[in-house]
Design an enzyme around this catalytic site. Structure first.
Site, PDB file in Angstrom:
ATOM      1  N   GLY A  13       0.784  -1.238   0.000  1.00 35.29           N
ATOM      2  CA  GLY A  13       0.000   0.000   0.000  1.00 35.29           C
ATOM      3  C   GLY A  13       0.809   1.277   0.000  1.00 35.29           C
ATOM      4  O   GLY A  13       0.288   2.337   0.365  1.00 35.29           O
ATOM      5  N   ASN A  15       1.802   2.959  -2.627  1.00 40.77           N
ATOM      6  CA  ASN A  15       1.211   3.881  -3.602  1.00 40.77           C
ATOM      7  C   ASN A  15      -0.088   4.488  -3.070  1.00 40.77           C
ATOM      8  O   ASN A  15      -0.366   5.673  -3.315  1.00 40.77           O
ATOM      9  CB  ASN A  15       0.988   3.182  -4.939  1.00 40.77           C
ATOM     10  CG  ASN A  15       2.254   3.136  -5.771  1.00 40.77           C
ATOM     11  OD1 ASN A  15       2.717   4.160  -6.256  1.00 40.77           O
ATOM     12  ND2 ASN A  15       2.841   1.951  -5.896  1.00 40.77           N
ATOM     13  N   MET A  91      -3.150  -7.112  -7.461  1.00 39.61           N
ATOM     14  CA  MET A  91      -2.547  -8.167  -8.278  1.00 39.61           C
ATOM     15  C   MET A  91      -3.594  -9.133  -8.817  1.00 39.61           C
ATOM     16  O   MET A  91      -3.530 -10.340  -8.563  1.00 39.61           O
ATOM     17  CB  MET A  91      -1.475  -8.891  -7.456  1.00 39.61           C
ATOM     18  CG  MET A  91      -0.331  -7.975  -7.072  1.00 39.61           C
ATOM     19  SD  MET A  91       0.257  -6.923  -8.423  1.00 39.61           S
ATOM     20  CE  MET A  91       2.019  -7.041  -8.203  1.00 39.61           C
ATOM     21  N   ASN A 108      -3.994   2.243 -13.592  1.00 37.54           N
ATOM     22  CA  ASN A 108      -3.077   1.298 -12.963  1.00 37.54           C
ATOM     23  C   ASN A 108      -1.677   1.886 -12.964  1.00 37.54           C
ATOM     24  O   ASN A 108      -1.328   2.670 -13.849  1.00 37.54           O
ATOM     25  CB  ASN A 108      -3.063  -0.028 -13.740  1.00 37.54           C
ATOM     26  CG  ASN A 108      -2.169  -1.068 -13.098  1.00 37.54           C
ATOM     27  OD1 ASN A 108      -2.164  -1.224 -11.868  1.00 37.54           O
ATOM     28  ND2 ASN A 108      -1.394  -1.778 -13.896  1.00 37.54           N
ATOM     29  N   HIS A 110       2.351   0.580 -12.950  1.00 39.30           N
ATOM     30  CA  HIS A 110       3.149  -0.619 -13.204  1.00 39.30           C
ATOM     31  C   HIS A 110       4.631  -0.232 -13.151  1.00 39.30           C
ATOM     32  O   HIS A 110       5.022   0.794 -13.706  1.00 39.30           O
ATOM     33  CB  HIS A 110       2.791  -1.202 -14.578  1.00 39.30           C
ATOM     34  CG  HIS A 110       3.528  -2.468 -14.874  1.00 39.30           C
ATOM     35  ND1 HIS A 110       3.193  -3.675 -14.283  1.00 39.30           N
ATOM     36  CD2 HIS A 110       4.608  -2.716 -15.654  1.00 39.30           C
ATOM     37  CE1 HIS A 110       4.030  -4.614 -14.709  1.00 39.30           C
ATOM     38  NE2 HIS A 110       4.893  -4.059 -15.543  1.00 39.30           N
TER      39      HIS A 110
HETATM   40  C1  GAR Z   1       4.156  -1.380  -7.045  1.00 43.21           C
HETATM   41  O1  GAR Z   1       5.512  -1.457  -7.400  1.00 43.21           O
HETATM   42  C2  GAR Z   1       3.282  -1.405  -8.283  1.00 43.21           C
HETATM   43  O2  GAR Z   1       3.829  -0.692  -9.355  1.00 43.21           O
HETATM   44  C3  GAR Z   1       3.220  -2.879  -8.567  1.00 43.21           C
HETATM   45  O3  GAR Z   1       3.047  -3.475  -7.306  1.00 43.21           O
HETATM   46  C4  GAR Z   1       3.715  -2.666  -6.338  1.00 43.21           C
HETATM   47  C5  GAR Z   1       2.718  -2.365  -5.223  1.00 43.21           C
HETATM   48  O4  GAR Z   1       3.356  -1.695  -4.172  1.00 43.21           O
HETATM   49  N1  GAR Z   1       2.136  -3.201  -9.465  1.00 43.21           N
HETATM   50  C6  GAR Z   1       2.239  -4.107 -10.445  1.00 43.21           C
HETATM   51  O5  GAR Z   1       3.234  -4.781 -10.625  1.00 43.21           O
HETATM   52  C7  GAR Z   1       0.999  -4.236 -11.299  1.00 43.21           C
HETATM   53  N2  GAR Z   1       1.266  -4.998 -12.485  1.00 43.21           N
HETATM   54  P1  GAR Z   1       2.502  -0.933  -3.076  1.00 43.21           P
HETATM   55  O6  GAR Z   1       1.504  -1.963  -2.536  1.00 43.21           O
HETATM   56  O7  GAR Z   1       3.512  -0.538  -2.038  1.00 43.21           O
HETATM   57  O8  GAR Z   1       1.837   0.237  -3.735  1.00 43.21           O
END
Ligand code: GAR
Length: 207
Positions: A13, A15, A91, A108, A110
């Site tokens: 979490g 982001n 995910m 989204n 990425h």
């Molecule tokens: C982040 O690095 C995001 O870009 C990635 O998961 C992580 C979540 O971190 N998302 C993907 O790979 C989607 N394909 P967070 O839970 O600390 O935000």
């Protein structure tokens, strides 16, 4: 009228936190109406509760199919009056019910410069491929995995000494800078899609 965001998470979490912080700093004119997780143990749920946000867990095991799961997520988003859905480390593949309910209203983030390295472990893919520049992408979500029109991208260097962890950490800093700005850009509405291109409408932007 204030824009209402629905943020979907599966894990840490960070982001989500960057969006919360941007709102608190007054850099993003929006409120988070609900945080939805597909995992009860997602650490991001704690962050959400600390920020006094409403949280809802929607678990696949409670639904007989992917379609029913997505329809349940749509129900929660609509019940909270959400007008922009932000996937933040969610995910799961997003299905038709959600895309139809929020056309061009699902974002989204990425951790790669798409279209390079979609899917899981993007940072490891980049490192193993040997690229010299990596980064993050915020895009509109369509039915294709990590597809959809690109709103913003940010690049970071790949250093010879990098590990997956050090590169991921550098990309994450960029993610946190990028996502609130991309959300603000989508919310201001001064854009249109030209084919795959997300084009800021100069006439509308200066009006
Ligand atoms: C982040 O690095 C995001 O870009 C990635 O998961 C992580 C979540 O971190 N998302 C993907 O790979 C989607 N394909 P967070 O839970 O600390 O935000």
């Amino acid at each position: 009228m204030s824009h209402r965001l629905g943020v979907l998470i599966s894990g840490r979490g960070s982001n989500l936190q960057s969006i919360v912080d941007a709102i608190l700093r007054g850099e993003l004119q929006a409120e988070i109406a609900v945080v939805i997780s597909n995992r009860q143990e997602a650490a991001g749920l704690m962050r959400a509760r600390e920020a006094r946000l409403e949280t809802v867990c929607v678990l696949q095991k409670d639904y007989a199919s992917r379609e029913l799961y997505d329809a349940a997520v749509v129900g929660v988003l609509q019940a909270h009056g959400v007008d922009l859905v932000c996937l933040a480390g969610f995910m799961r593949l997003i299905g038709e019910p959600l895309l139809e309910a929020f056309p061009n209203r699902v974002l989204n983030i990425h951790p790669s410069l798409l279209p390079a390295f979609p899917g899981l472990d993007a940072q490891r893919q980049a490192l193993e491929h040997g690229v010299r520049v990596a980064g993050a992408t915020v895009h509109l979500v369509d039915a294709e995995l990590d597809g959809g029109a690109i709103v913003l991208q940010g690049a970071v260097p790949v250093l010879d000494a990098d590990t997956v962890e050090s590169l991921s950490a550098r990309i994450l800093v960029e993610e946190h800078r990028l996502y609130p700005r991309a959300i603000a850009r989508v919310l201001d509405g001064k854009w249109r899609l030209v084919g795959r291109r997300f084009v800021v409408d100069a006439a509308a932007a200066s009006a």
